[in-house]
Design a protein around this motif. Structure first.
Motif, short mmCIF file in Angstrom:
data_model
loop_
_atom_site.label_atom_id
_atom_site.label_comp_id
_atom_site.label_asym_id
_atom_site.label_seq_id
_atom_site.Cartn_x
_atom_site.Cartn_y
_atom_site.Cartn_z
N GLU A 1 0.82 -1.20 0.00
CA GLU A 1 0.00 0.00 0.00
C GLU A 1 0.86 1.26 0.00
OE1 GLU A 1 -4.38 1.20 1.52
OE2 GLU A 1 -3.19 -0.11 2.80
N THR A 2 1.41 1.54 -1.15
CA THR A 2 2.18 2.77 -1.36
C THR A 2 1.37 3.73 -2.23
OG1 THR A 2 3.20 1.96 -3.39
CG2 THR A 2 4.32 1.45 -1.31
N GLU A 3 1.88 4.95 -2.34
CA GLU A 3 1.20 5.94 -3.17
C GLU A 3 1.13 5.50 -4.63
OE1 GLU A 3 2.98 8.15 0.35
OE2 GLU A 3 3.52 6.49 -0.96
N MET A 4 2.24 4.95 -5.15
CA MET A 4 2.24 4.51 -6.54
C MET A 4 1.25 3.39 -6.78
SD MET A 4 5.43 3.48 -9.04
CE MET A 4 5.65 1.79 -8.54
N PHE A 5 1.15 2.45 -5.82
CA PHE A 5 0.20 1.35 -5.95
C PHE A 5 -1.22 1.89 -6.00
CE2 PHE A 5 -2.69 -1.80 -4.12
CZ PHE A 5 -2.41 -2.92 -4.89
N ARG A 6 -1.53 2.85 -5.14
CA ARG A 6 -2.89 3.38 -5.07
C ARG A 6 -3.25 4.23 -6.30
NH1 ARG A 6 -6.06 0.10 -2.81
NH2 ARG A 6 -5.77 -0.22 -0.58
N GLU A 7 -2.26 4.79 -6.96
CA GLU A 7 -2.54 5.55 -8.18
C GLU A 7 -3.16 4.65 -9.25
OE1 GLU A 7 1.06 7.36 -9.46
OE2 GLU A 7 1.12 8.80 -7.80
N ASN A 8 -2.74 3.40 -9.27
CA ASN A 8 -3.24 2.46 -10.27
C ASN A 8 -4.26 1.47 -9.73
OD1 ASN A 8 -1.43 3.19 -12.59
ND2 ASN A 8 0.14 2.64 -11.10
N THR A 9 -4.40 1.44 -8.40
CA THR A 9 -5.27 0.44 -7.77
C THR A 9 -6.07 1.09 -6.65
OG1 THR A 9 -3.42 -1.10 -8.16
CG2 THR A 9 -5.27 -1.93 -6.87
N PRO A 10 -7.15 1.78 -6.98
CA PRO A 10 -7.95 2.47 -5.94
C PRO A 10 -8.57 1.49 -4.95
CG PRO A 10 -8.49 3.28 -8.14
CD PRO A 10 -7.64 2.06 -8.33
N VAL A 11 -8.85 1.99 -3.76
CA VAL A 11 -9.49 1.18 -2.72
C VAL A 11 -10.85 0.69 -3.22
CG1 VAL A 11 -10.46 1.19 -0.39
CG2 VAL A 11 -8.32 2.43 -0.87
N GLY A 12 -11.08 -0.60 -3.08
CA GLY A 12 -12.36 -1.18 -3.48
C GLY A 12 -12.50 -1.47 -4.96
N SER A 13 -11.46 -1.20 -5.74
CA SER A 13 -11.52 -1.41 -7.19
C SER A 13 -11.39 -2.89 -7.54
CB SER A 13 -10.41 -0.62 -7.88
OG SER A 13 -9.14 -1.15 -7.52
N GLU A 14 -11.78 -3.20 -8.79
CA GLU A 14 -11.61 -4.57 -9.26
C GLU A 14 -10.13 -4.95 -9.29
OE1 GLU A 14 -13.84 -6.99 -9.91
OE2 GLU A 14 -15.24 -5.56 -9.00
N ALA A 15 -9.29 -3.97 -9.60
CA ALA A 15 -7.84 -4.24 -9.61
C ALA A 15 -7.36 -4.64 -8.22
CB ALA A 15 -7.09 -3.01 -10.10
N GLU A 16 -7.83 -3.95 -7.20
CA GLU A 16 -7.44 -4.31 -5.84
C GLU A 16 -7.91 -5.72 -5.50
OE1 GLU A 16 -7.63 -2.10 -1.58
OE2 GLU A 16 -9.56 -2.76 -2.39
N MET B 1 -2.27 -14.30 2.25
CA MET B 1 -2.55 -13.61 3.50
C MET B 1 -3.77 -12.69 3.41
SD MET B 1 1.11 -12.58 5.19
CE MET B 1 2.25 -13.84 5.74
N LYS B 2 -4.26 -12.47 2.19
CA LYS B 2 -5.49 -11.68 1.96
C LYS B 2 -5.39 -10.25 2.46
CE LYS B 2 -7.43 -15.19 0.04
NZ LYS B 2 -7.47 -15.25 -1.43
N ARG B 3 -4.22 -9.68 2.34
CA ARG B 3 -4.05 -8.27 2.69
C ARG B 3 -2.89 -7.69 1.90
NH1 ARG B 3 0.32 -6.94 5.90
NH2 ARG B 3 1.28 -8.58 7.19
N LEU B 4 -2.81 -6.36 1.89
CA LEU B 4 -1.69 -5.69 1.26
C LEU B 4 -0.51 -5.62 2.22
CD1 LEU B 4 -3.60 -2.67 -0.33
CD2 LEU B 4 -2.90 -4.79 -1.47
N GLY B 5 0.68 -5.54 1.66
CA GLY B 5 1.85 -5.34 2.49
C GLY B 5 1.93 -3.91 2.98
#
Length: 240
Positions: free
Chosen positions: A174-189, A198-202
């Motif tokens: 869960e970095t800024e760059m990751f979130r730019e391409n993968t919004p919270v709740g998105s299909e990408a996420e 582990m079913k979670r982000l690092g």
């Protein structure tokens, strides 16, 4: 403990920032490179260099190596442009390779003479889980695969010099760059989380801890290795 001086690219955010804080707490001197340096809370010296500009990078590195006796570098800066096959722009391909790879070569070569003179050094390259295959990341995965190749080749070339070279391949973090391409709740996420047992982000600090280990004295007999820090996402996949 010996105090060391480390250079970190992409140091103002995400994994780079978490690593800077870890190293500073351990008593090391941190010099970070970032585009923006207006952060008085940074735990070290933050320098503005546009790493996408080769001439500016060369000039900035010459200035830094004249001021600091670096013991190692963490090539953390990255650039990603998403596209599926059939939609990849060749200019984006060139930019992805140039932005991700050229600065790693430039920083390593700039710091190499001092590390060789000391007979001690650390180079840590940030790769990525996507090298094992993730849709829409052809160019980024190729560039990050090259980082692993750099790691293995440089480790062989420097094995008898006291300088180790290793890489860390983060899973979804869960970095800024990751979130730019993968919004919270998105299909990408959701797709990324489905890949992680582990079913979670690092967390950036979890990745920083692995990089810190490779920079340490006890890691002196480890070189040429890539460590996947990914919540188990690489288990069962073909390793590189």
């Amino acid at each position: 403990m010996t105090q060391r001086t480390f250079l970190i690219t992409g140091a103002s955010k995400g994994i780079g920032r978490a690593l800077s804080e870890r190293l500073a707490r351990a008593g090391h001197q941190v010099v970070g490179i970032a585009r923006r340096t207006d952060d008085p809370t940074f735990p070290g010296t933050l320098v503005s260099i546009d790493l996408a500009d080769r001439d500016a990078t060369d000039k900035g590195l010459r200035e830094l190596t004249s001021r600091y006796a670096f013991d190692g570098v963490v090539n953390n800066m990255g650039f990603v442009k998403l596209a599926r096959l059939g939609e990849i722009e060749l200019d984006d391909l060139d930019r992805t390779f140039s932005t991700n790879l050229a600065p790693a070569v430039q920083t390593a070569q700039a710091l190499l003479p001092n590390m060789k003179e000391k007979g001690w050094g650390r180079i840590v390259n940030l790769s990525s889980l996507v090298v094992l295959g993730v849709a829409q990341r052809s160019t980024y995965a190729a560039a990050k695969s090259a980082m692993i190749s750099f790691t293995r080749t440089w480790a062989l070339e420097l094995a008898d010099s006291g300088i180790t070279v290793n890489s860390v391949a983060p899973g979804p973090t869960e970095t800024e760059m990751f979130r730019e391409n993968t919004p919270v709740g998105s299909e990408a996420e959701k797709r990324f989380l489905s890949l992680v047992p582990m079913k979670r982000l690092g967390k950036p600090d979890e990745l920083a801890a692995s990089v810190e280990f490779f920079l340490s004295e006890p890691a002196g007999f480890i070189t040429g290795q890539t460590l996947y820090v990914d919540g188990g996402a690489s288990i069962g996949k073909a390793a590189i």
